[in-house]
Scaffold this active site. Structure first.
Site, mmCIF file in Angstrom:
data_model
loop_
_atom_site.group_PDB
_atom_site.id
_atom_site.type_symbol
_atom_site.label_atom_id
_atom_site.label_comp_id
_atom_site.label_asym_id
_atom_site.label_seq_id
_atom_site.Cartn_x
_atom_site.Cartn_y
_atom_site.Cartn_z
ATOM 1 N N GLU A 23 -9.288 -10.961 -7.790
ATOM 2 C CA GLU A 23 -8.376 -9.833 -7.585
ATOM 3 C C GLU A 23 -7.185 -9.906 -8.541
ATOM 4 O O GLU A 23 -6.713 -8.877 -9.029
ATOM 5 C CB GLU A 23 -7.915 -9.797 -6.125
ATOM 6 C CG GLU A 23 -9.052 -9.443 -5.174
ATOM 7 C CD GLU A 23 -8.637 -9.373 -3.709
ATOM 8 O OE1 GLU A 23 -9.498 -9.083 -2.878
ATOM 9 O OE2 GLU A 23 -7.448 -9.611 -3.394
ATOM 10 N N LYS A 33 0.825 -1.211 0.000
ATOM 11 C CA LYS A 33 0.000 0.000 0.000
ATOM 12 C C LYS A 33 0.864 1.268 0.000
ATOM 13 O O LYS A 33 2.077 1.211 0.260
ATOM 14 C CB LYS A 33 -0.932 -0.039 1.217
ATOM 15 C CG LYS A 33 -1.971 -1.175 1.166
ATOM 16 C CD LYS A 33 -2.967 -1.043 2.316
ATOM 17 C CE LYS A 33 -4.024 -2.135 2.274
ATOM 18 N NZ LYS A 33 -5.038 -1.968 3.366
ATOM 19 N N HIS A 91 -2.143 -5.343 1.439
ATOM 20 C CA HIS A 91 -3.417 -6.027 1.216
ATOM 21 C C HIS A 91 -3.111 -7.466 0.824
ATOM 22 O O HIS A 91 -2.117 -7.719 0.134
ATOM 23 C CB HIS A 91 -4.202 -5.371 0.071
ATOM 24 C CG HIS A 91 -5.336 -6.230 -0.432
ATOM 25 N ND1 HIS A 91 -6.566 -6.237 0.172
ATOM 26 C CD2 HIS A 91 -5.388 -7.156 -1.437
ATOM 27 C CE1 HIS A 91 -7.338 -7.123 -0.453
ATOM 28 N NE2 HIS A 91 -6.657 -7.693 -1.435
ATOM 29 N N ASN A 96 -1.974 0.369 6.695
ATOM 30 C CA ASN A 96 -1.518 -0.913 7.251
ATOM 31 C C ASN A 96 -0.663 -1.743 6.283
ATOM 32 O O ASN A 96 -0.624 -2.962 6.356
ATOM 33 C CB ASN A 96 -2.688 -1.710 7.842
ATOM 34 C CG ASN A 96 -3.724 -2.098 6.814
ATOM 35 O OD1 ASN A 96 -3.575 -1.775 5.632
ATOM 36 N ND2 ASN A 96 -4.752 -2.798 7.241
ATOM 37 N N PHE A 100 -15.668 3.139 7.014
ATOM 38 C CA PHE A 100 -14.295 3.529 6.659
ATOM 39 C C PHE A 100 -14.043 3.527 5.148
ATOM 40 O O PHE A 100 -12.925 3.764 4.706
ATOM 41 C CB PHE A 100 -13.281 2.620 7.368
ATOM 42 C CG PHE A 100 -13.449 1.143 7.076
ATOM 43 C CD1 PHE A 100 -12.931 0.582 5.918
ATOM 44 C CD2 PHE A 100 -14.120 0.316 7.975
ATOM 45 C CE1 PHE A 100 -13.080 -0.777 5.652
ATOM 46 C CE2 PHE A 100 -14.266 -1.046 7.714
ATOM 47 C CZ PHE A 100 -13.748 -1.589 6.544
ATOM 48 N N THR A 114 -5.355 -7.058 10.684
ATOM 49 C CA THR A 114 -5.676 -5.802 10.000
ATOM 50 C C THR A 114 -5.173 -4.599 10.796
ATOM 51 O O THR A 114 -4.603 -3.659 10.228
ATOM 52 C CB THR A 114 -7.209 -5.687 9.811
ATOM 53 O OG1 THR A 114 -7.663 -6.881 9.161
ATOM 54 C CG2 THR A 114 -7.580 -4.481 8.985
HETATM 55 P P1 ADP Z 1 -7.741 -6.855 5.578
HETATM 56 O O1 ADP Z 1 -6.970 -5.829 4.773
HETATM 57 O O2 ADP Z 1 -6.954 -7.345 6.766
HETATM 58 O O3 ADP Z 1 -8.292 -7.970 4.736
HETATM 59 P P2 ADP Z 1 -10.450 -5.815 5.651
HETATM 60 O O4 ADP Z 1 -10.675 -6.525 4.348
HETATM 61 O O5 ADP Z 1 -11.421 -6.031 6.751
HETATM 62 O O6 ADP Z 1 -8.991 -6.081 6.223
HETATM 63 O O7 ADP Z 1 -10.455 -4.239 5.376
HETATM 64 C C1 ADP Z 1 -9.836 -3.714 4.223
HETATM 65 C C2 ADP Z 1 -9.011 -2.520 4.622
HETATM 66 O O8 ADP Z 1 -9.877 -1.491 5.108
HETATM 67 C C3 ADP Z 1 -8.034 -2.782 5.770
HETATM 68 O O9 ADP Z 1 -6.815 -3.316 5.352
HETATM 69 C C4 ADP Z 1 -7.866 -1.387 6.347
HETATM 70 O O10 ADP Z 1 -6.934 -0.632 5.571
HETATM 71 C C5 ADP Z 1 -9.244 -0.811 6.169
HETATM 72 N N1 ADP Z 1 -10.029 -1.000 7.399
HETATM 73 C C6 ADP Z 1 -10.604 -2.124 7.842
HETATM 74 N N2 ADP Z 1 -11.253 -1.935 9.001
HETATM 75 C C7 ADP Z 1 -11.080 -0.638 9.301
HETATM 76 C C8 ADP Z 1 -11.506 0.179 10.380
HETATM 77 N N3 ADP Z 1 -12.240 -0.305 11.387
HETATM 78 N N4 ADP Z 1 -11.122 1.485 10.353
HETATM 79 C C9 ADP Z 1 -10.384 1.977 9.344
HETATM 80 N N5 ADP Z 1 -9.947 1.240 8.284
HETATM 81 C C10 ADP Z 1 -10.284 -0.048 8.268
HETATM 82 MG MG MG Z 2 -9.697 -7.909 3.204
#
Ligand code: ADP
Ligand code: MG
Length: 137
Positions: free
Chosen positions: A126, A9, A115, A112, A57, A91
């Site tokens: 994807e 990212k 992805h 973070n 979000f 996450t």
């Molecule tokens: P992951 O990336 O671990 O698969 P998710 O698919 O749940 O997580 O969410 C996609 C992305 O959205 C996350 O990587 C993060 O950047 C963002 N995200 C998820 N949950 C939150 C939250 N509660 N607040 C802010 N950003 C979030």
């Molecule tokens: Mg995800």
């Protein structure tokens, strides 16, 4: 053998840790089957994360993903989907296990670092979103 999609990212690209993150994959038997650096358009980011469009979000996530270039990769290896998720960590980097990519390189739940596809089915979609068959080897 499985394939999964990984994105480094904008926060991690800005920090200059592309190589360090790729090393985590290669050191753990995930081969880079395809790779490119690109700048997502808003439309592309919204489409890619469409599954989250009702989440509070969503706008922040899209704003962040278009804030700078990203590196997209196809990782290939045994149990690649789960292995990548394990190497990424939770996450929220504050909850990510020690030694994971997010624990070591991410600053917040928004920024973070990486992805990773969360299922084989999503991985296929994807990968097809970013790469043509000609680009994967
Ligand atoms: P992951 O990336 O671990 O698969 P998710 O698919 O749940 O997580 O969410 C996609 C992305 O959205 C996350 O990587 C993060 O950047 C963002 N995200 C998820 N949950 C939150 C939250 N509660 N607040 C802010 N950003 C979030
Ligand atoms: Mg995800």
């Amino acid at each position: 053998m499985e394939q999964t999609l990984s994105i480094i990212k904008p926060d991690a690209v800005k920090k200059g840790v592309i190589g360090k993150i790729i090393d985590r994959f290669e050191s753990n038997n995930l081969r880079i089957a395809a790779i490119k650096k690109l700048q997502l358009t808003r439309c592309e980011a919204e489409t890619f994360y469409a599954i989250h469009k009702e989440r509070p979000f969503f706008k922040d996530l899209v704003d962040f993903m278009v804030s700078g270039p990203v590196v997209v990769m196809v990782l290939e290896g045994k149990n690649a989907v789960a292995k990548n998720r394990e190497l990424m960590g939770a996450t929220n980097p504050k909850e990510a296990a020690k030694g994971t990519i997010r624990a070591d390189f991410a600053d917040s739940i928004d920024a973070n670092a990486v992805h990773g596809s969360d299922s084989l089915e999503n991985a296929k979609n994807e990968i097809a979103f970013f790469f043509g068959a000609r680009e994967i080897c």
